[in-house]
Design a protein around this motif. Structure first.
Motif, PDB file in Angstrom:
ATOM      1  N   UNK A 270       8.552 -18.259  -3.097  1.00 13.59           N
ATOM      2  CA  UNK A 270       7.386 -17.385  -3.227  1.00 13.59           C
ATOM      3  C   UNK A 270       6.135 -18.048  -2.667  1.00 13.59           C
ATOM      4  N   UNK A 271       5.991 -19.342  -2.923  1.00 14.47           N
ATOM      5  CA  UNK A 271       4.836 -20.062  -2.393  1.00 14.47           C
ATOM      6  C   UNK A 271       4.990 -20.277  -0.886  1.00 14.47           C
ATOM      7  N   UNK A 272       6.193 -20.604  -0.457  1.00  9.69           N
ATOM      8  CA  UNK A 272       6.446 -20.806   0.974  1.00  9.69           C
ATOM      9  C   UNK A 272       6.085 -19.560   1.774  1.00  9.69           C
TER      10      UNK A 272
ATOM     11  N   UNK B 100       7.393 -28.917   1.675  1.00 12.39           N
ATOM     12  CA  UNK B 100       8.643 -28.320   1.191  1.00 12.39           C
ATOM     13  C   UNK B 100       9.839 -29.073   1.768  1.00 12.39           C
ATOM     14  N   UNK B 101      10.934 -29.104   1.011  1.00  9.83           N
ATOM     15  CA  UNK B 101      12.165 -29.698   1.496  1.00  9.83           C
ATOM     16  C   UNK B 101      13.352 -29.064   0.769  1.00  9.83           C
ATOM     17  N   UNK B 102      14.554 -29.374   1.241  1.00  8.43           N
ATOM     18  CA  UNK B 102      15.776 -29.027   0.527  1.00  8.43           C
ATOM     19  C   UNK B 102      16.190 -30.277  -0.229  1.00  8.43           C
ATOM     20  N   UNK B 103      16.109 -30.227  -1.533  1.00  5.79           N
ATOM     21  CA  UNK B 103      16.390 -31.425  -2.323  1.00  5.79           C
ATOM     22  C   UNK B 103      17.885 -31.681  -2.420  1.00  5.79           C
ATOM     23  N   UNK B 104      18.214 -32.886  -2.839  1.00  7.90           N
ATOM     24  CA  UNK B 104      19.612 -33.248  -3.014  1.00  7.90           C
ATOM     25  C   UNK B 104      20.071 -33.112  -4.460  1.00  7.90           C
TER      26      UNK B 104
ATOM     27  N   UNK C 107      19.659 -18.144  -5.199  1.00  6.51           N
ATOM     28  CA  UNK C 107      18.941 -17.196  -6.052  1.00  6.51           C
ATOM     29  C   UNK C 107      17.658 -16.694  -5.399  1.00  6.51           C
ATOM     30  N   UNK C 108      16.996 -17.563  -4.627  1.00  4.48           N
ATOM     31  CA  UNK C 108      15.716 -17.191  -4.011  1.00  4.48           C
ATOM     32  C   UNK C 108      15.844 -16.809  -2.542  1.00  4.48           C
ATOM     33  N   UNK C 109      17.085 -16.956  -2.000  1.00  8.70           N
ATOM     34  CA  UNK C 109      17.344 -16.641  -0.588  1.00  8.70           C
ATOM     35  C   UNK C 109      16.411 -17.438   0.337  1.00  8.70           C
ATOM     36  N   UNK C 110      16.320 -18.732   0.041  1.00 11.53           N
ATOM     37  CA  UNK C 110      15.450 -19.606   0.814  1.00 11.53           C
ATOM     38  C   UNK C 110      16.133 -20.942   1.069  1.00 11.53           C
ATOM     39  N   UNK C 111      15.810 -21.556   2.174  1.00  7.13           N
ATOM     40  CA  UNK C 111      16.345 -22.890   2.482  1.00  7.13           C
ATOM     41  C   UNK C 111      15.740 -23.951   1.573  1.00  7.13           C
ATOM     42  N   UNK C 112      14.509 -23.696   1.095  1.00  5.79           N
ATOM     43  CA  UNK C 112      13.754 -24.745   0.429  1.00  5.79           C
ATOM     44  C   UNK C 112      13.849 -24.646  -1.092  1.00  5.79           C
ATOM     45  N   UNK C 113      14.111 -25.805  -1.710  1.00  6.95           N
ATOM     46  CA  UNK C 113      14.325 -25.827  -3.156  1.00  6.95           C
ATOM     47  C   UNK C 113      13.400 -26.791  -3.887  1.00  6.95           C
ATOM     48  N   UNK C 114      12.565 -27.528  -3.142  1.00  4.50           N
ATOM     49  CA  UNK C 114      11.657 -28.483  -3.788  1.00  4.50           C
ATOM     50  C   UNK C 114      10.357 -28.556  -3.006  1.00  4.50           C
ATOM     51  N   UNK C 115       9.271 -28.930  -3.704  1.00  7.03           N
ATOM     52  CA  UNK C 115       7.957 -28.951  -3.078  1.00  7.03           C
ATOM     53  C   UNK C 115       7.002 -29.820  -3.874  1.00  7.03           C
TER      54      UNK C 115
ATOM     55  N   UNK D  40      21.043 -28.818  -8.634  1.00  8.02           N
ATOM     56  CA  UNK D  40      20.661 -27.419  -8.814  1.00  8.02           C
ATOM     57  C   UNK D  40      20.117 -26.795  -7.529  1.00  8.02           C
ATOM     58  N   UNK D  41      20.012 -27.606  -6.480  1.00  5.68           N
ATOM     59  CA  UNK D  41      19.380 -27.151  -5.247  1.00  5.68           C
ATOM     60  C   UNK D  41      20.062 -25.911  -4.665  1.00  5.68           C
ATOM     61  N   UNK D  42      21.383 -25.943  -4.563  1.00  9.01           N
ATOM     62  CA  UNK D  42      22.104 -24.828  -3.959  1.00  9.01           C
ATOM     63  C   UNK D  42      21.901 -23.546  -4.755  1.00  9.01           C
ATOM     64  N   UNK D  43      21.888 -23.655  -6.068  1.00 14.18           N
ATOM     65  CA  UNK D  43      21.674 -22.479  -6.905  1.00 14.18           C
ATOM     66  C   UNK D  43      20.295 -21.881  -6.662  1.00 14.18           C
TER      67      UNK D  43
END
Length: 223
Positions: free
Chosen positions: A210-212, A52-56, A66-74, A59-62
């Motif tokens: 959800x997966x995290x 998992x990571x926070x992508x650049x 929306x998911x209340x999570x630091x991570x937006x890509x996997x 749409x990452x911030x959205x």
């Protein structure tokens, strides 16, 4: 006039010094992160691990809000020869070298999770089935609409479907678009950009969060 020129020269010099210091620090951090990754990769990773990571992406911030999570890509970790790669849904679905994938994320930060009892469950036969399941998505376009179909696909959907189709395991709970926090301005703007005025609130979605948060996974490394 002379004092003004001296002041400008001094300020310019300071700005250049700060700039070069930041660049040197950035390169040093990158090299240090690479060494930690290489050390970790040398014996701790297993095929089928999920990263998992926070992508650049724009749409990452959205996604984070929306998911209340630091991570937006996997993606899923696979090994080809001696090299580790991340099978991911970007544009298009592909296998990306692990070091390249990590560098692409915010501050090079990542978290790696593994299925509990992975050595027993993810046998060579099961991993082979997972890879075969993922093959049909290779080269497909990234799904900016997060639809639950196989025509296009997004990152967490790819991981979920590979585990489901290849190992018979459902990682994380499927939700509806309406279940996420759609209240922030950033999220609303992104939704309007994608869908216009009519939102598919009943569309099934699996998020990186959800997966995290799945209790079937355990954290085995991060940086």
């Amino acid at each position: 006039m002379f004092k003004k020129v001296v002041f400008i020269v001094v300020v310019s010099g300071l700005l250049l010094t700060v700039f070069y210091w930041k660049e040197i620090r950035k390169k040093t951090q990158t090299i240090t992160a690479q060494k930690r990754v290489e050390t970790f990769m040398s014996g701790s990773l297993q095929e089928g691990d999920i990263i998992f990571q926070t992508s650049g992406s724009n749409q990452s911030k959205a996604i984070q809000l929306a998911t209340k999570s630091r991570y937006s890509h996997m993606g899923i970790l696979y090994k080809q020869g001696e090299q580790w790669g991340v099978y991911e849904a970007v544009q298009p679905v592909k296998l990306t070298a692990l070091k390249e994938w990590i560098q692409r994320g915010e501050q090079g930060h990542y978290v790696i999770k593994r299925l509990k009892n992975a050595k027993r469950i993810l046998t060579p036969e099961t991993l082979s089935k997972m890879k075969m399941a993922g093959t049909k998505y290779k080269g497909k376009d990234y799904d900016i609409y997060f639809e639950w179909s196989d025509e296009k696909i997004y990152c967490s959907e790819l991981v979920w479907k590979i585990y489901k189709e290849g190992a018979g395991i459902e990682l994380g709970k499927l939700e509806k678009l309406r279940d996420f926090d759609l209240s922030s301005t950033i999220v609303r703007q992104k939704l309007k950009e994608r869908y216009g005025e009519t939102l598919p609130l009943n569309e099934e979605v699996i998020s990186p969060a959800a997966i995290f948060d799945s209790k079937q996974l355990e954290t085995i490394g991060s940086d």
